[in-house]
Design a protein around this motif. Structure first.
Motif, PDB file in Angstrom:
ATOM      1  N   ASP A  68       6.579  12.271  -2.119  1.00 27.52           N
ATOM      2  CA  ASP A  68       6.864  12.721  -0.754  1.00 27.52           C
ATOM      3  C   ASP A  68       7.361  11.561   0.106  1.00 27.52           C
ATOM      4  N   VAL A  69       6.693  10.417  -0.017  1.00 27.63           N
ATOM      5  CA  VAL A  69       7.061   9.246   0.782  1.00 27.63           C
ATOM      6  C   VAL A  69       8.503   8.832   0.499  1.00 27.63           C
ATOM      7  N   ARG A  70       8.837   8.747  -0.774  1.00 26.11           N
ATOM      8  CA  ARG A  70      10.203   8.328  -1.139  1.00 26.11           C
ATOM      9  C   ARG A  70      11.241   9.343  -0.669  1.00 26.11           C
ATOM     10  N   ARG A  71      10.896  10.626  -0.799  1.00 28.11           N
ATOM     11  CA  ARG A  71      11.845  11.665  -0.402  1.00 28.11           C
ATOM     12  C   ARG A  71      12.093  11.640   1.112  1.00 28.11           C
ATOM     13  N   ILE A  72      11.030  11.506   1.891  1.00 29.83           N
ATOM     14  CA  ILE A  72      11.172  11.462   3.352  1.00 29.83           C
ATOM     15  C   ILE A  72      11.902  10.188   3.778  1.00 29.83           C
ATOM     16  N   PHE A  73      11.567   9.080   3.140  1.00 31.31           N
ATOM     17  CA  PHE A  73      12.220   7.811   3.474  1.00 31.31           C
ATOM     18  C   PHE A  73      13.724   7.887   3.206  1.00 31.31           C
ATOM     19  N   SER A 115       0.815  -1.219   0.000  1.00 32.35           N
ATOM     20  CA  SER A 115       0.000   0.000   0.000  1.00 32.35           C
ATOM     21  C   SER A 115       0.846   1.266   0.000  1.00 32.35           C
ATOM     22  N   GLY A 116       2.132   1.119  -0.248  1.00 30.91           N
ATOM     23  CA  GLY A 116       2.991   2.291  -0.380  1.00 30.91           C
ATOM     24  C   GLY A 116       3.673   2.751   0.887  1.00 30.91           C
ATOM     25  N   TYR A 117       3.666   1.909   1.937  1.00 28.96           N
ATOM     26  CA  TYR A 117       4.315   2.278   3.190  1.00 28.96           C
ATOM     27  C   TYR A 117       5.741   1.740   3.222  1.00 28.96           C
TER      28      TYR A 117
END
Length: 249
Positions: free
Chosen positions: A231-236, A98-100
């Motif tokens: 955003d998720v990839r950048r923060i990760f 789910s993209g987490y």
């Protein structure tokens, strides 16, 4: 006759080598095994003969080797995740579809008062935001209750310090990530509790979400989306660099 300097040096080197060997726990363990084997073997030899004595001595050594291998691990004991952390980790794996994205056992600065040990059990970054989850195993015989969303009790024990620790760790992660990515990154602290029955689904106590450990996946999945995949990839990526493993290999 005087000793030559090189002879004295050789003696000191031999002494240091012998001392180092005696300090080695593996050497001490083998010395214990051999001693125990000799004692047991001699005792049986006197009573039943040398063949049985030798067999008993060998069995003593083999038995201790087997017992030690079951107790030992290639990973230091302080690096191992707890049973509660492993249970949460299994739930979080299912959210990857789910993209987490998840990082485990990440280091953050400790607080000056020593409340925090500087460790986030699970840092979760996904479509619904960023979360710092701490997994806790509590005594199931004691009830869990709250007072006015400001106090959390496990039986007679006030868990204020535990909530303060979770909140501090999330605040540190939020500040560090914001500096890296250039925009605000709220990190929601939460505590997943295993053991006692939790009489609610999710309760926010002192700004920390508290819920039963087996609800960790549902807790994340049912929240509205606020981050894009980018955003998720950048923060990760920022978290991987800025929040190092608490126990590096």
């Amino acid at each position: 006759m005087r000793e030559r300097p090189d002879e004295r040096t050789d003696e000191r080197t031999t002494e240091r080598t012998a001392a180092a060997m005696l300090d080695d726990p593996r050497v001490r363990r083998w010395a214990w095994r051999i001693g125990a084997a000799v004692v047991a073997g001699v005792a049986v030899l006197v009573l039943f003969g040398w063949r049985l004595g030798v067999a008993v001595a060998i069995l003593v050594v083999v038995g201790d080797l087997v017992r030690s291998s079951r107790k030992s691990s290639s990973v230091a004991a302080w690096q191992k995740s707890s049973a509660a952390e492993r249970r949460t980790e299994r739930q979080l794996k299912a959210l990857q579809r789910s993209g987490y994205l998840v990082l485990h056992a990440r280091a953050v600065p400790r607080d000056d008062d020593g409340v925090s040990d500087g460790r986030i059990d699970h840092l979760v970054i996904g479509p619904s935001g960023v979360y710092a989850i701490d997994s806790e195993k509590w005594d199931k015989r004691l009830p869990v209750r709250t007072m006015s969303h400001m106090k959390l009790f496990h039986g007679p024990f006030n868990k204020k310090d535990r909530l303060d620790e979770a909140r501090w760790e999330a605040q540190m992660a939020s500040s560090i990530l914001a500096d890296r990515v250039g925009f605000e990154v709220p990190v929601q602290p939460s505590v997943a509790i295993y053991g006692p029955s939790i009489p609610w689904k999710v309760m926010r106590v002192r700004d920390v979400d508290v819920y039963a450990g087996n609800r960790a996946r549902a807790y994340l999945r049912r929240r509205p989306k606020i981050l894009t995949d980018g955003d998720v990839r950048r923060i990760f990526s920022a978290a991987e660099k800025a929040l190092p493993p608490k126990y590096p290999d």
